[in-house]
Design an enzyme around this catalytic site. Structure first.
Site, mmCIF file in Angstrom:
data_model
loop_
_atom_site.group_PDB
_atom_site.id
_atom_site.type_symbol
_atom_site.label_atom_id
_atom_site.label_comp_id
_atom_site.label_asym_id
_atom_site.label_seq_id
_atom_site.Cartn_x
_atom_site.Cartn_y
_atom_site.Cartn_z
ATOM 1 C CG ASP A 41 3.034 4.274 -4.160
ATOM 2 O OD1 ASP A 41 2.958 5.290 -3.446
ATOM 3 O OD2 ASP A 41 2.253 3.310 -4.054
ATOM 4 C CG HIS A 100 -4.047 0.847 -8.742
ATOM 5 N ND1 HIS A 100 -5.380 0.765 -8.415
ATOM 6 C CD2 HIS A 100 -3.497 1.737 -7.883
ATOM 7 C CE1 HIS A 100 -5.615 1.584 -7.409
ATOM 8 N NE2 HIS A 100 -4.485 2.186 -7.059
ATOM 9 C CG HIS A 152 -2.013 0.971 1.277
ATOM 10 N ND1 HIS A 152 -2.382 1.733 0.205
ATOM 11 C CD2 HIS A 152 -2.819 1.379 2.308
ATOM 12 C CE1 HIS A 152 -3.358 2.570 0.559
ATOM 13 N NE2 HIS A 152 -3.633 2.375 1.837
HETATM 14 C C1 LIG Z 1 -1.175 -3.098 -6.221
HETATM 15 C C2 LIG Z 1 -1.263 -4.609 -6.386
HETATM 16 C C3 LIG Z 1 -1.258 -5.277 -5.009
HETATM 17 C C4 LIG Z 1 -2.514 -4.967 -7.139
HETATM 18 O O1 LIG Z 1 -2.507 -6.341 -7.292
HETATM 19 P P1 LIG Z 1 -3.690 -7.149 -7.950
HETATM 20 O O2 LIG Z 1 -4.994 -6.540 -7.600
HETATM 21 O O3 LIG Z 1 -3.455 -8.566 -7.629
HETATM 22 O O4 LIG Z 1 -3.442 -6.852 -9.466
HETATM 23 P P2 LIG Z 1 -3.829 -7.758 -10.652
HETATM 24 O O5 LIG Z 1 -4.994 -8.623 -10.305
HETATM 25 O O6 LIG Z 1 -3.958 -6.849 -11.818
HETATM 26 O O7 LIG Z 1 -2.552 -8.681 -10.854
HETATM 27 C C5 LIG Z 1 -2.512 -9.515 -11.968
HETATM 28 C C6 LIG Z 1 -1.225 -10.264 -11.996
HETATM 29 O O8 LIG Z 1 -0.163 -9.337 -12.145
HETATM 30 C C7 LIG Z 1 0.800 -9.535 -11.140
HETATM 31 N N1 LIG Z 1 1.308 -8.232 -10.742
HETATM 32 C C8 LIG Z 1 0.573 -7.171 -10.346
HETATM 33 N N2 LIG Z 1 1.395 -6.146 -10.046
HETATM 34 C C9 LIG Z 1 2.655 -6.592 -10.268
HETATM 35 C C10 LIG Z 1 3.919 -5.995 -10.113
HETATM 36 N N3 LIG Z 1 4.047 -4.745 -9.671
HETATM 37 N N4 LIG Z 1 5.010 -6.712 -10.426
HETATM 38 C C11 LIG Z 1 4.882 -7.968 -10.877
HETATM 39 N N5 LIG Z 1 3.706 -8.605 -11.018
HETATM 40 C C12 LIG Z 1 2.607 -7.917 -10.713
HETATM 41 C C13 LIG Z 1 0.015 -10.166 -10.006
HETATM 42 O O9 LIG Z 1 0.897 -10.867 -9.150
HETATM 43 C C14 LIG Z 1 -0.917 -11.076 -10.764
HETATM 44 O O10 LIG Z 1 -0.194 -12.210 -11.169
HETATM 45 P P3 LIG Z 1 -0.935 -13.646 -11.340
HETATM 46 O O11 LIG Z 1 -2.021 -13.411 -12.329
HETATM 47 O O12 LIG Z 1 0.159 -14.544 -11.813
HETATM 48 O O13 LIG Z 1 -1.446 -13.973 -9.971
HETATM 49 C C15 LIG Z 1 -0.056 -5.104 -7.209
HETATM 50 O O14 LIG Z 1 -0.098 -4.525 -8.485
HETATM 51 C C16 LIG Z 1 1.260 -4.851 -6.550
HETATM 52 O O15 LIG Z 1 1.627 -5.545 -5.609
HETATM 53 N N6 LIG Z 1 2.038 -3.837 -7.038
HETATM 54 C C17 LIG Z 1 3.308 -3.520 -6.453
HETATM 55 C C18 LIG Z 1 3.140 -2.801 -5.126
HETATM 56 C C19 LIG Z 1 2.640 -1.399 -5.309
HETATM 57 O O16 LIG Z 1 3.143 -0.662 -6.132
HETATM 58 N N7 LIG Z 1 1.654 -1.045 -4.496
HETATM 59 C C20 LIG Z 1 1.083 0.286 -4.492
HETATM 60 C C21 LIG Z 1 -0.297 0.258 -5.015
HETATM 61 S S1 LIG Z 1 -0.941 1.905 -5.212
#
Ligand SMILES: CC(C)(COP(=O)(O)OP(=O)(O)OC[C@H]1O[C@@H](n2cnc3c(N)ncnc32)[C@H](O)[C@@H]1OP(=O)(O)O)[C@@H](O)C(=O)NCCC(=O)NCCS
Length: 394
Positions: A320, A263, A224
């Site tokens: 971020d 996201h 987050h």
């Molecule tokens: C924000 C976050 C938790 C959202 O995750 P989410 O709701 O699961 O997103 P999605 O459903 O679109 O993810 C789809 C896939 O992409 C992957 N993915 C999403 N963000 C990713 C990232 N930054 N790096 C690598 N892989 C990523 C997920 O692991 C998922 O993989 P899977 O299908 O093999 O399980 C995730 O994008 C993340 O952890 N980002 C990095 C942390 C971050 O920047 N957080 C701030 C958010 S404002």
């Protein structure tokens, strides 16, 4: 038996738990509105002080309302000496988010209206915390570096004053304005994890400050609000543009995450990331150091390319991603990035806590009380026998 909806293990994605009048995120079109106004207009025409008023009061202030609010914020910037005293007793290694979280109950103890649950008293508490949190964050950075806290300068804007209290130097107008835009961009984002945490606590009729403590705790997590400082660590680790491709490819192939990308709600570019990319480029020009901007851009492009190859879909930067190099170029220490997020998001949290307490978008206040299926030990309807300690084999 009462019917329950099957919504387990999806992190409440797509589950609507309330109505809100505060903001709306259109994840498909990449739009963000605060109280009906587009974030792009707010960063063009508004200031953080005006946006905080908008979030709290559901309308843009008239000139005299804004003046009064600005004066209230300025007059509430000082914190009790006890806050500095507590910081002086803490180990210098304490994380700034923990210090911020721990300072809020101290501020609560000094609030003369702590147990006044009127709407007006809650607005006053909101104003006090919006005004004081920047002081707490800046003072901790100085105290841990064995420097004296800098007293707020009433002549400076909310944004300019924070940068001044942090460094002891008054920022130039362009930097203060860019930081002001960063504060506007981070101020509100609907039912994100920290806001929901704050609202949940408010739903128990706990006081305003208790809700904010919960929100700060939720924001500290690395997926987050903690992501911005993780992005900076990543930029430092990658170091050079020519290392980006191999670093990103290895990271993603091993199932790791590129922080600042992706996201939970946006499936297109986060509008805040587009604005921050612009600020980052401007700052790179002003500081005559394009390294961090170029590195961030290269990681964005490589992640998108690699993600397409590996998962066959698109991924976009979130708020971020570019804010990390922006704050770094503003000389804000990396572990202060998430507290800086908090000193902005406090306005959104405050609006949500008040909306929750006074049921401003729903018929009446309701305690959040979700359900869970029990999957632990089970020995039948009569429960498991209690075995005395001396009869337990292991
Ligand atoms: C924000 C976050 C938790 C959202 O995750 P989410 O709701 O699961 O997103 P999605 O459903 O679109 O993810 C789809 C896939 O992409 C992957 N993915 C999403 N963000 C990713 C990232 N930054 N790096 C690598 N892989 C990523 C997920 O692991 C998922 O993989 P899977 O299908 O093999 O399980 C995730 O994008 C993340 O952890 N980002 C990095 C942390 C971050 O920047 N957080 C701030 C958010 S404002």
């Amino acid at each position: 038996m009462k019917e329950t909806l099957e919504t387990k293990n999806i992190g409440l994605r797509g589950v609507k738990v309330a109505d809100t009048r505060i903001s709306d995120v259109d994840g498909e079109k990449g739009n963000l509105i605060y109280r009906g106004l587009n974030i792009c207009d707010l960063v063009t025409y508004s200031t953080f002080e005006e946006v905080s008023f908008l979030l709290l009061h559901d309308h843009l202030p008239k000139a005299e309302e804004l003046k009064k609010f600005q004066l209230e914020l300025v007059s509430e910037r000082e914190v009790p000496e006890t806050v500095y005293g507590f910081m002086r007793m803490m180990p210098k290694s304490a994380h700034p988010m923990d210090i911020l979280e721990a300072a809020v109950p101290i501020l609560a103890a000094y609030d003369p209206q702590l147990h006044d649950e009127s709407r007006d008293a809650n607005f006053r508490k909101a104003t006090r915390l919006i005004a004081k949190l920047p002081n707490v964050v800046a003072a901790w950075d100085r105290i841990r570096k064995e420097k004296e806290p800098v007293r707020p300068d009433p002549k400076l804007s909310h944004a300019g004053n924070f940068l001044y209290m942090l460094s002891g130097f008054r920022p130039d107008q362009d930097t203060a304005r860019d930081f002001d835009i960063c504060l506007i961009l981070h101020a509100e984002h609907s039912f994100n994890a920290s806001t929901f945490a704050g609202r949940e606590v408010a739903s128990t009729h706990a006081h305003f400050y208790a809700s904010i403590v919960a929100a700060i705790g939720a924001l500290s997590g690395e997926i987050h609000g903690g992501a911005n400082s993780e992005v900076m660590k990543m930029l430092v680790e990658v170091g050079e543009v020519n290392r980006v491709k191999s670093w990103v490819s290895e990271k993603l192939q091993k199932g790791g995450k590129v922080m600042g990308m992706g996201h939970a709600v946006y499936h297109t570019e986060d509008p805040r990331a587009s604005i921050l990319r612009g600020i980052c480029s401007r700052l790179a020009d002003r500081t005559e150091d394009r390294k961090w901007f170029e590195l961030t851009k290269a990681i964005e492009a490589s992640t998108q390319e690699e993600f397409r190859k590996l998962k066959g879909k698109e991924i976009y930067p979130n708020v971020d991603f570019y804010s990390a190099s922006v704050y770094h170029m503003m000389k804000i220490p990396t572990d202060l990035f998430t507290p800086v997020f908090a000193i902005s998001r406090i306005s959104g949290w405050a609006a949500h806590v008040i909306e929750e307490k006074f049921a401003e978008a729903q018929p009446k206040p309701e305690l959040y009380r979700p359900d869970a299926d029990y999957v632990g030990n089970y020995c039948g309807p009569g429960a498991c026998p209690y075995i005395p300690i001396e009869e337990r084999s292991k």
